[in-house]
Design an enzyme around this catalytic site. Sequence first.
Site, PDB file in Angstrom:
ATOM      1  N   GLY A 119       0.855  -1.190   0.000  1.00  0.00           N
ATOM      2  CA  GLY A 119       0.000   0.000   0.000  1.00  0.00           C
ATOM      3  C   GLY A 119       0.882   1.228   0.000  1.00  0.00           C
ATOM      4  O   GLY A 119       1.869   1.287   0.749  1.00  0.00           O
TER       5      GLY A 119
ATOM      6  N   GLY B 139      12.121   8.359 -12.729  1.00  0.00           N
ATOM      7  CA  GLY B 139      12.797   7.062 -12.697  1.00  0.00           C
ATOM      8  C   GLY B 139      14.302   7.234 -12.694  1.00  0.00           C
ATOM      9  O   GLY B 139      14.845   8.065 -11.952  1.00  0.00           O
TER      10      GLY B 139
ATOM     11  N   ASP C 288       7.535   5.714  -3.485  1.00  0.00           N
ATOM     12  CA  ASP C 288       7.074   5.890  -2.096  1.00  0.00           C
ATOM     13  C   ASP C 288       8.230   6.319  -1.193  1.00  0.00           C
ATOM     14  O   ASP C 288       8.067   7.168  -0.310  1.00  0.00           O
ATOM     15  CB  ASP C 288       6.454   4.586  -1.568  1.00  0.00           C
ATOM     16  CG  ASP C 288       5.167   4.241  -2.305  1.00  0.00           C
ATOM     17  OD1 ASP C 288       4.520   5.163  -2.842  1.00  0.00           O
ATOM     18  OD2 ASP C 288       4.811   3.051  -2.350  1.00  0.00           O
TER      19      ASP C 288
END
Length: 414
Positions: free
Chosen positions: A38, A213, A243
């Site tokens: 998550g 990226g 994240d």
Amino acid sequence: MKIINLGSCNIDYVYSLDHIVKVGETEATDRLEIFPGGKGLNQSIAIARAGSSVFHAGCVGRDGGLLVDLLSESGADVSLLQTVEGQNGHAIIQVDTKGNNAIFLFAGSNAMVSKDYIEAVLSHFSEGDLLVLQNEISNVDYAIRRAHKRGLRIVFNPSPFRDAIKEIDFGMLSYLILNEVEAAAISGCESPEEAVHFFREHYPTLGVMLTLGEDGCVLIENGRELWQSAFCVDAVDTTAAGDTFTGYFVSELAKGSDPKTRLKIACAASALAVSRKGAAPSIPTRGEVLSVLSRLTPRDSHQKDTLLKRKIDEYLDGSLASATLSGLAKKLGYSSAYTGSLVKRLVGDSFSKYLQAKRLQLAANLLLNTDLSVEDVIRQVGYENQSFFRKRFQEKYGKSPLQFRNREVCQNEQ
Ligand code: ADP
């Protein structure tokens, strides 16, 4: 100033199979691995490991105990987390022997974040506190509106992207943290450079943190752009790169670090995360990040710029007499407005001034190395207005074209 992350907590059930189950088929396996996941959970762990206090809010199911344990072991405050009846949000992931996967998601507890719960959570926070949100729970738009009303600063990671995100008033946000895919979906622009131009033009006061990226990232803040290269690592698993980046960026923001430091630390932390397997376990601590920071080397972010600069020069040198900004834009595949700003950034001058400098240089070469008349030289380099050219030439070389030719030739003969 407090940090509250209202976000998702997930459980990934990863089943290894010889092949991915087809319609009507039943397959047995005894290979099951369970991973916490998550975006919300990962980002809270990243904020805590980055050294900031964070409240993680959201809903977990009765089966979500491992998630609560992991959050608190990692240093997040779980006192506002709500346990709801029903299943925790989870993903059922089949992985075959070749590494292909098939995934379905069950939102479960993550879809049970109610407006009343959001009110209750926000009542613990006030003006200047930081609210972090992603797009994996229910009522995100409501949380943004209510938090904005309370004067919280809102950092929104619009991931995963859904069209409803376009309805959110970005004017209520302090920062949007997004990757290339999300930026393209919101702006409609394919290249990061164009997306940057889009955000600068449409949301001049919004902080935009665009991650690229292995090409690093770019921050737009207070009308300025700051590009940061990614660091060289052997990438083994890019799960949770974004994240980790978000958590570290938020933590550094809360600490009051300057933009350059924020980007450097967030890029270093996410580089470490991609060099390790897994999601939550791959998120480094601040101590680990600081200990490798001086040893990390940036990837060459200038490669792209060098290539673009070469393309600009190729176009101009190949069609000096007829070159136009829209012609260059067409060649590069960008809009004219964006191409104009790109030329300015890469060559430090406006398109027209750069073109003029190149034309004058070519004229000087032709004057010295050919027998063309001055009028023919002027025509050849693309000037229709002869007196305009003569004036510019005089300004640059301090001589008229004819004096330039004669003097230089005489000097060379002496
Ligand atoms: P997301 O995971 O949300 O798609 P990105 O792929 O843009 O996010 O990655 C976030 C950050 O992680 C990048 O800005 C970069 O700093 C770092 N990163 C990602 N991939 C690599 C890589 N291969 N090498 C080094 N750093 C990387």
